[in-house]
Design a protein around this motif. Sequence first.
Motif, PDB file in Angstrom:
ATOM      1  N   GLU A   1     -11.929  -9.419  -2.129  1.00  0.00           N
ATOM      2  CA  GLU A   1     -12.693  -8.190  -1.892  1.00  0.00           C
ATOM      3  C   GLU A   1     -12.645  -7.829  -0.412  1.00  0.00           C
ATOM      4  N   CYS A   2     -12.880  -8.806   0.454  1.00  0.00           N
ATOM      5  CA  CYS A   2     -12.837  -8.571   1.906  1.00  0.00           C
ATOM      6  C   CYS A   2     -11.450  -8.121   2.346  1.00  0.00           C
TER       7      CYS A   2
ATOM      8  N   LEU B   1      -9.098  -6.660   0.580  1.00  0.00           N
ATOM      9  CA  LEU B   1      -8.821  -5.316   0.075  1.00  0.00           C
ATOM     10  C   LEU B   1      -9.595  -4.256   0.860  1.00  0.00           C
ATOM     11  N   GLU B   2     -10.857  -4.516   1.133  1.00  0.00           N
ATOM     12  CA  GLU B   2     -11.685  -3.554   1.856  1.00  0.00           C
ATOM     13  C   GLU B   2     -11.203  -3.344   3.285  1.00  0.00           C
ATOM     14  N   ASN B   3     -10.673  -4.410   3.908  1.00  0.00           N
ATOM     15  CA  ASN B   3     -10.238  -4.331   5.293  1.00  0.00           C
ATOM     16  C   ASN B   3      -8.765  -3.972   5.443  1.00  0.00           C
TER      17      ASN B   3
ATOM     18  N   ARG C   1      -2.483  -2.106  -5.604  1.00  0.00           N
ATOM     19  CA  ARG C   1      -2.047  -2.104  -4.197  1.00  0.00           C
ATOM     20  C   ARG C   1      -0.637  -2.654  -4.070  1.00  0.00           C
TER      21      ARG C   1
ATOM     22  N   GLN D   1      -7.820   6.496  -4.767  1.00  0.00           N
ATOM     23  CA  GLN D   1      -8.358   5.503  -3.843  1.00  0.00           C
ATOM     24  C   GLN D   1      -9.216   4.466  -4.566  1.00  0.00           C
ATOM     25  N   ARG D   2     -10.000   4.902  -5.550  1.00  0.00           N
ATOM     26  CA  ARG D   2     -10.864   3.972  -6.290  1.00  0.00           C
ATOM     27  C   ARG D   2     -10.063   2.946  -7.083  1.00  0.00           C
TER      28      ARG D   2
ATOM     29  N   GLU E   1      -7.895   1.121  -5.962  1.00  0.00           N
ATOM     30  CA  GLU E   1      -7.750  -0.044  -5.089  1.00  0.00           C
ATOM     31  C   GLU E   1      -9.089  -0.536  -4.547  1.00  0.00           C
ATOM     32  N   ASP E   2     -10.170  -0.061  -5.136  1.00  0.00           N
ATOM     33  CA  ASP E   2     -11.516  -0.475  -4.737  1.00  0.00           C
ATOM     34  C   ASP E   2     -11.916  -1.679  -5.590  1.00  0.00           C
TER      35      ASP E   2
ATOM     36  N   HIS F   1     -14.616  -2.975  -6.163  1.00  0.00           N
ATOM     37  CA  HIS F   1     -15.932  -2.847  -6.785  1.00  0.00           C
ATOM     38  C   HIS F   1     -15.940  -1.797  -7.897  1.00  0.00           C
ATOM     39  N   HIS F   2     -14.813  -1.169  -8.136  1.00  0.00           N
ATOM     40  CA  HIS F   2     -14.700  -0.084  -9.121  1.00  0.00           C
ATOM     41  C   HIS F   2     -14.089  -0.606 -10.416  1.00  0.00           C
TER      42      HIS F   2
END
Length: 138
Positions: A50-51, A53-55, A85, A108-109, A111-112, A114-115
């Motif tokens: 998660e970290c 992907l978010e960064n 991704r 974009q979501r 690759e989120d 949390h989605h």
Amino acid sequence: MNTLYPAIFEPQEPSGFHVQFVDMENVFTCGETIEECLFNAAEVLTGMMECFLENGTDIPRPSENVEGAYYIAPEVKVQSALLVRWARGDRSLADIARAIDSSWPVAQRLEDPHHWPTLKQLDKAAAALGKKLVLSLE
């Protein structure tokens, strides 16, 4: 594409195991039993992915055929974001949005971590990326 990451479980004194992911030296955990280690490993792998992907951090592909390793998967939301991704490569999110006939935020979501994307969204994204969506229960 594979999202099962190999981890080595090393026995510790006086009890328990140290769990080290082969492909990421900074991702590790521990536990008293194999079952606890498997649970903890999935949790820590999910959190780190998660970290990453978010960064926008590059995420290494998992090694295959590592002798003596347990193969651990992150949560399904993280797996889908990671697979999109990797499959997208250098293509822009705008290209993906156009290919799936949607907006940039929808692309974009995908690759989120949390989605929860729908199967329809994943299938359209896979087709747009020249891939085929394949489901598996393990």
